[in-house]
Each structure stands twice: as C-alpha cells, then as structure tokens.
Design an enzyme around this catalytic site. Structure first.
Site, mmCIF file in Angstrom:
data_model
loop_
_atom_site.group_PDB
_atom_site.id
_atom_site.type_symbol
_atom_site.label_atom_id
_atom_site.label_comp_id
_atom_site.label_asym_id
_atom_site.label_seq_id
_atom_site.Cartn_x
_atom_site.Cartn_y
_atom_site.Cartn_z
ATOM 1 N N HIS A 43 -18.874 -17.400 2.080
ATOM 2 C CA HIS A 43 -19.635 -16.187 2.416
ATOM 3 C C HIS A 43 -19.156 -15.535 3.716
ATOM 4 C CE1 HIS A 43 -22.599 -18.705 4.834
ATOM 5 N NE2 HIS A 43 -22.713 -17.589 5.520
ATOM 6 N N ASP A 93 -19.446 -23.770 -0.575
ATOM 7 C CA ASP A 93 -19.326 -22.536 0.204
ATOM 8 C C ASP A 93 -18.160 -22.609 1.205
ATOM 9 O OD1 ASP A 93 -19.742 -20.174 1.555
ATOM 10 O OD2 ASP A 93 -21.890 -20.462 1.828
ATOM 11 N N SER A 113 -22.457 -20.556 10.512
ATOM 12 C CA SER A 113 -21.806 -20.676 9.218
ATOM 13 C C SER A 113 -20.320 -20.877 9.407
ATOM 14 C CB SER A 113 -22.054 -19.434 8.379
ATOM 15 O OG SER A 113 -23.295 -19.558 7.763
HETATM 16 N N1 ARG Z 1 -28.554 -18.149 4.287
HETATM 17 C C1 ARG Z 1 -27.200 -18.295 4.688
HETATM 18 C C2 ARG Z 1 -26.963 -17.605 6.047
HETATM 19 O O1 ARG Z 1 -27.746 -16.902 6.580
HETATM 20 C C3 ARG Z 1 -26.206 -17.915 3.662
HETATM 21 C C4 ARG Z 1 -26.133 -16.473 3.292
HETATM 22 C C5 ARG Z 1 -25.128 -16.137 2.243
HETATM 23 N N2 ARG Z 1 -25.538 -16.539 0.924
HETATM 24 C C6 ARG Z 1 -26.342 -15.801 0.102
HETATM 25 N N3 ARG Z 1 -26.694 -16.290 -1.059
HETATM 26 N N4 ARG Z 1 -26.762 -14.611 0.430
HETATM 27 O O2 ARG Z 1 -26.385 -16.689 6.408
HETATM 28 N N1 ASP Z 2 -26.202 -18.948 6.793
HETATM 29 C C1 ASP Z 2 -26.146 -18.783 8.237
HETATM 30 C C2 ASP Z 2 -24.830 -18.110 8.673
HETATM 31 O O1 ASP Z 2 -24.226 -17.384 7.922
HETATM 32 C C3 ASP Z 2 -26.384 -20.067 8.940
HETATM 33 C C4 ASP Z 2 -27.851 -20.291 9.176
HETATM 34 O O2 ASP Z 2 -28.588 -19.321 9.416
HETATM 35 O O3 ASP Z 2 -28.257 -21.450 9.160
HETATM 36 O O4 ASP Z 2 -24.451 -18.166 9.823
#
Ligand code: ARG
Ligand code: ASP
Length: 719
Positions: A83, A219, A645
């Site tokens: 991502h 990921d 991330s």
């Molecule tokens: N929650 C994670 C972070 O804030 C991953 C985001 C990307 N993945 C998604 N399914 N949108 O950024």
């Molecule tokens: N998914 C988040 C990122 O893209 C990481 C988190 O918020 O735990 O940095």
C-alpha cells in the site's frame, strides 16, 4: 513456591509497563536499553544508532515522505508495503500490463521500472540543537513574537549548520517545542520498482479486513535505490548504479513465537499522547462522531453505486478506500478510548500532576495549566466542530464542493497576490483537472452531496450556518446544482476558466455550485478560522508548558517519550495475542490456512490467485514453513501509528522478522492512549514474503541477493 509466584508476577508487571512509546534512536542508552534487554534484546543501543560505525538506523529510510522502508541487500534492494508502493505500481499499470491485478517482478535489473518523483530519505546523524533554536527568545513574553524568532533561527541554522553538499539539514521540534533536533539527511531520487505481488495477495482482505485481526495480507513491495558512481544521491540516469547501504538487514526465516522480543524502527507521523482529559473528551464525544457520521453517509452512497456498476467501482475504489481507512480507524479509536476509560485515566493523572505542582512549589508557573485547558477547550468546542465539518463535507468528501473550493482559493489568490499569480494558478488548474473528472461521476456525487449537506446543516453550530443553507431542502438544492452547475463536467469547468480575471470571476460567481461553496467557505473563513486560530495558539502554548512541567516533575525513570512527528523512532515489545472482547482470545500468528478460509472466488476483496492455491494444496512451502504450515501475519505490542507502514520488525539480534503495515482495530486509540492490554501492531511474517518471492513469483534473482538466516534443521535442505 509463593516466592516464585510473586517474582513471576513482578516480572509480568515490569514487562507490561516496559512497553509503549516511540523513542528517539540516538537517545536509547540508559532506560530504554535496559528495558529492551529485560524484554530479551541481545544487541546494544550503539548497534541501533551510532555516529562512529554503521548501525541499524542506516538501513531504515523514510519512503516518499510518508511511509517507512528497509534495506535488505548490499545492492540497494528495499522492502516496503504494497500500500506504500501502490501509486507507483498503479502508475506503471495499463489494461494490457495490469501490475496491480497480476503483480510485477523484475527478473533482472534491466527490467526494473523508474518512478518519477519517488524519493527515499536516509538519516546520517541526529544532534540536539535546542539551545541554538531558542537563542534570543528567553526574555520574550509575546507568544507570536517568540514563534517568529524560533522560525527565523531554524531557517538560519538549517542553512548554516555543517553538512556535505549532497546532504540536507532538517530541524524538528520534540515535546511540543521543548526540544529541537537536527537531522542531517540524504535524499535518493532514483528509486525503481522491483517487485509487487498481485493485489489478491498484497491487498488481500482490502477494506473489510483493514485494521482487523486476524489478518492475512501479504502487504509488501520491493524497490531498488540507485546512486551515482560515488554512491551519492542522483537524479534518474541509465548510468546510475545500485546503491550500497551502510547497513542492510539479514532476514530471519527462523520464525517467531509468542512472547519473543520484537522492535520496530520507522517514521510514525503523529500522535497526541499528552492531551488533557478535556481534549480527549471532545474527540470522543464531539469531533470523532461528527467526522464518522459524514464519512458513513458518503461511503454508503458510493458503495451502493459501486456494487451495481463496474465502471463506477473502478472510478471510486481508491477514493472509497481512502475515505474508509480513517472512518474505520476513528470508530475503533472512539470505542477503545471509552472501553479503556482513557478519560478517567487522564483525570487521575491530572489530579496527581496537580499535587506534584503544589509539592514542588510551582503553582505560579504550572498551577493554572489544567484550568487553562478546561477554559480553552470549552471555548474552542464549537469552532473545532465547525472546522472538522467544513473540512469533511466541503474539502474532503463532496467532490463538486472540493473542486469549488479550488476556485475559491483562486479567487482569494487574486485578492492577495494579484493578476499574475491568478493567471498561473488558473492555467495549472485548467491543465491538471483531467484526472479529477476522469474518476468523477455526477450521479454518485449528487447523492453524496444531498446526504452531506443535510448533515452539515443539521450538525453545524447554527451561528456559522450561511443563510443559503437555512431551511434547507437538500434534495431540491442537489437537483438544482447538479443540473445547472458548470462544475459537473470537464468541458464546462474549463470554459469557466477562460478569459481574464474579471470574466472568470463573473462566470464562477454566477455558478450555482460555486455560490453554495462560497457561502459555506465565506462563513467558515470569517466566523470560524480566526477565532479557532486564536484559541488554538493558546492551547499550543499551554500544551508546551504542560509538557515542560510533566518532564520536570516526573521521576528520572518515568517513561516519557515525545509525540510522533515523522522522525525516526524505535518502539519495542513482545509478540502477543490479545483479548478483544469477553470470552474471545486472539492468537498472535495467522497461517495460509486462514487465507483459504476467507477465499471467495472472483470476489474483489477475497479472491486468491490460482498459483497460491496450488502451492497451498501441495504444501510446497520451500524452507519457509513452520510445522508444515505457512505463517502469514503476526502481532506484537509495538507502539506504532500511520507512517510506520513498511517499518522493519526486528528480532533480539536485529534481524528482520516481519514488515509492519497496520494495527488492530480495538487498539487504534494508541495515537491518544496506549495500553499494552489491547494495542497491537500487525506485521507480515518475513517467511511469507520470502515464500511469495521464491515459490509464488519464482524470482530466484531476488532471493539470491538476500542474506537469509535459516533455522538449523533446514540449513542443508536443497531447493
Ligand atoms: N490501515 C492501514 C494504514 O493506515 C492500511 C491502509 C491501506 N489498506 C487499505 N485497505 N485501505 O494506513
Ligand atoms: N497503516 C498505517 C500506515 O500506513 C499504519 C498504522 O496506522 O498502524 O502507516
């Protein structure tokens, strides 16, 4: 027996307490180092950060200013999240070569794909420059004057402090303005795509599984940094050579077990761990619910259309995912703050704080801080709510208003910067707006508008509501705007921008869509922003003094870490399951079996590639399995946030065991209040990454570059 039990309990309480916090890598000696060793770390603070020799920090760059990455070979190979590389993978994708859907693997260096604008930043050294930054501000009493002087000092120091010609200086504040650190950095700009699994692995579970444990997402993506002949940063060139990092991580295929030590290094973006109870109360009861309500409505509309129409699905998938990401996070955060009684915990802390102030005889300096907070937050509440509503409704989630806001800024620009600035911006806007309209569907947006404008009219404190939205008939207004406004398609939008400033302003001010946006924006900029900024400035100053007092009045051993600010940090903890709800226990490791349990053939979130199913059926896991099973993800008590991330998860010896990419939903409150009971970071197991590169992609060229540490019993196994 009793003695042993007591001892165990003591050790348990100790190690519980020794988790949480995002620590500065150059300041780990002392408390952090001994905690880390207690938790099982075998290396030293000097191994993590050193100015005299290569250290772990040399292998952890900031990726494109937002994510984290790590070096995994001596030829510049870099690992980050799928991502995080998503936009670059997408930019190389076409209908014929759809790398998002099918994945991409460079089987030789010549096949790697350059990325315009992508950059990666290494930290060379960190120095405390607090005294220099605050020079000349000691006697200043006006907050505004003081901030101006600080900014001037920072800008001079950034230019004059010693560095090499290819390096940059960057000064950042820590502890809300109580400490300033200099980072000498190097920015590498030739970064090429090496590999990415298909989205059905790299994004498996998509939005449904986002922020969720148990998780089964691979990921990850791979890039390579190129440098000039001297190993220094250079713009893209065919003549560049693979970058040789000062350090790269060996990858451990030995696996992990519950309670193993882990640490994560990376660039967490923003946390607010030292907010007073009254501020947390406002987030829980006022601002989070408003933001959630707006996004909830927008997502429902978009989802309805996306399910019925594949073209709309393609147009809105990425926008939907980005709206859904923080929507889901705020829901989890609000729940977690309530469940963990974060407000109560903060109130108790504040009561003790107040007692310490009195005991130290510091009432004159610190005695009014909490009542100042109380006063400021009460006063700012309506303004904060209005600010969030305006940004969520007008600037973020209604596309027509968002575009209208661009015109609003253009109109302001003429007033503040004059004709030339206006024309330049106008031309840029006209040229660059194609991408916006390519993915814009007026019917979808009209329905979003109708819902969101109704929420705006209902929730906005009435003193800020423009006349145009009083006695609102949202359906009628939506029909009117989406039939008559020129903001609904590219040609009409461009035609609005034709002519000199006078003509353009006349045209846009006659547009129904622009008129509504302008009414909202005028009221917002005149009645909300100035007062919000005024109170907020007071809050910033109070927060800085509060932080100073906390640092001063806490015992030396207290675990006080600076809030995240996108600089390199170290966090540590243990591999650990958790208990999200009554009678529910989550284990810390997931396996490929779980991928197959979630498999829905043809589904856009839960499809599984045929090749992966074959590998699963034949249990062809190479050297990467554990007791006949293929590990996929694991969780631990590391304290992380957005920006982490792509961060390396390391074992006791500093070897790579995983790749951080998310947190568990029940613990997303960790940005405001960390609890080792429930806050967990989610990582892809390094073995799954190796398995996908090796067995799924057959990219032996990549495997050969890595330094993989196999478990003893598997060392001899031939592939
Ligand atoms: N929650 C994670 C972070 O804030 C991953 C985001 C990307 N993945 C998604 N399914 N949108 O950024
Ligand atoms: N998914 C988040 C990122 O893209 C990481 C988190 O918020 O735990 O940095």
């Amino acid at each position: 027996m009793k003695y042993i039990k007591l001892l165990l309990l003591f050790v348990f309480i100790q190690t519980q307490a020794q988790q949480g916090g995002m620590w500065i890598p150059s300041l780990l000696k002392g408390m952090n180092e001994s905690e880390m060793k207690n938790l099982g770390m075998k290396i030293s603070a000097e191994d993590i950060y050193s100015i005299n020799k290569s250290s772990l920090k040399d292998a952890v760059p900031h990726f494109d200013g937002g994510c984290t990455a790590e070096m995994i070979s001596d030829k510049g190979l870099l690992l980050t999240n799928h991502h995080c590389g998503y936009d670059n993978i997408q930019s190389h994708s076409t209908v014929e070569n759809d790398y998002l859907t099918n994945g991409f693997w460079a089987y030789k260096m010549d096949d790697e794909l350059p990325n315009k604008d992508l950059y990666v930043t290494f930290i060379i050294r960190i120095e405390d420059v607090t005294t220099k930054v605050l020079e000349g501000t000691e006697t200043m009493t006006s907050e505004a004057e003081k901030q101006k002087k600080i900014q001037a000092n920072i800008s001079t120091l950034t230019k004059t402090l010693p560095k090499e010609s290819w390096q940059e200086n960057s000064i950042k504040t820590f502890y809300d303005g109580n400490q300033y650190l200099l980072f000498v950095i190097e920015n590498y700009k030739d970064v090429r795509l090496v590999g990415a699994p298909p989205s059905s692995i790299g994004k498996f579970g998509s939005d449904t599984d986002n922020w969720v444990w148990p998780r089964h997402t691979g990921d990850f993506s791979l890039f390579r940094i190129y440098a000039d002949k001297n190993n220094r940063p250079a713009e893209y060139s065919k003549d560049n050579v693979p970058y040789k990092p000062k350090h790269f991580f060996p990858i451990s295929a030995k696996g992990i077990s519950e309670n193993d030590f882990t640490m994560v290094m990376g660039y967490p973006g923003r946390t607010q761990e030292y907010l007073p109870a009254v501020a947390v109360e406002q987030i829980v009861n006022t601002t989070n619910p408003a933001k959630i309500e707006v996004r909830d409505a927008a997502l429902k509309v978009q989802d309805g259309f996306m399910r019925k129409d594949n073209a709309i699905k393609i147009q809105y998938a990425s926008k939907y995912a980005s709206i859904a990401n923080y929507w889901k996070k705020w829901i989890g955060e609000t729940k977690g703050l309530k469940k963990s009684n974060a407000i109560g915990v903060k109130q108790k802390f504040e009561k003790e704080f107040q007692e310490k102030v009195i005991k130290a005889g510091k009432q004159a300096e610190y005695g009014n801080l909490l009542s100042d907070f109380e006063k400021n937050y009460t006063e700012i509440k309506d303004y904060a709510l209005a600010r969030d509503l305006f940004s969520e409704v007008a600037m973020r989630n209604t596309e027509l208003l968002q575009n209208g806001y661009r015109l609003y800024q253009l109109e302001q620009l003429l007033a503040t910067k004059g004709e030339q600035a206006f024309t330049d911006r106008k031309n840029n806007l006209s040229k660059g707006i194609d991408a916006f309209y390519k993915d814009f569907n007026p019917t979808v947006d009209k329905n979003v508008f109708e819902q969101l404008i109704a929420i705006y009219a209902k929730r906005l404190p009435s003193q800020f509501l423009p006349n145009e939205l009083k006695n609102l008939d949202a359906n009628k207004l939506a029909n009117d705007i989406y039939t008559n406004s020129k903001l609904v398609n590219l040609q009409d939008f461009r035609s609005l921008l034709e002519g000199d400033s006078k003509t353009v302003l006349e045209k846009i001010n006659n547009d129904k869509g622009y008129q509504i946006l302008k009414a909202m924006a005028d009221s917002y900029t005149k009645s909300v922003v100035p007062k919000y900024d005024e109170i907020n400035l007071k809050n910033i100053a109070t927060q800085r003094t509060y932080m100073k007092a906390i640092l001063e009045l806490s015992p030396k051993s207290a675990r006080i870490f600076p809030d995240a600010n996108s600089t390199l940090r170290v966090t540590y903890g243990k591999v650990k399951g958790y208990k999200p709800n009554d009678a529910v226990l989550y284990e810390p490791i997931t396996y490929l079996d779980g991928v197959m349990e979630k498999y829905v053939p043809g589904d856009y979130e839960f499809d599984v590639p045929k090749k992966l199913i074959e590998l699963y059926d034949t249990k062809d896991y190479g050297k990467y399995s554990h007791k006949g099973k293929m590990p996929v993800c694991f969780i631990a008590t590391n304290h992380t946030t957005g920006g982490n991330s792509g961060s390396p998860a390391l074992d006791a010896n500093g070897n790579l065991i995983g790749l951080n990419f998310d947190r568990v939903w029940e613990g997303t409150m960790s940005d405001i209040y960390y609890s080792p009971d429930i806050c967990r970071n989610i990582m892809v197991d390094a073995r799954y990454i190796l398995f996908i590169i090796d067995k799924f992609a057959g990219a032996q060229n990549i495997i050969d570059e890595l330094n993989i540490i196999y478990p003893k019993s598997k060392k001899q196994v031939k592939k």
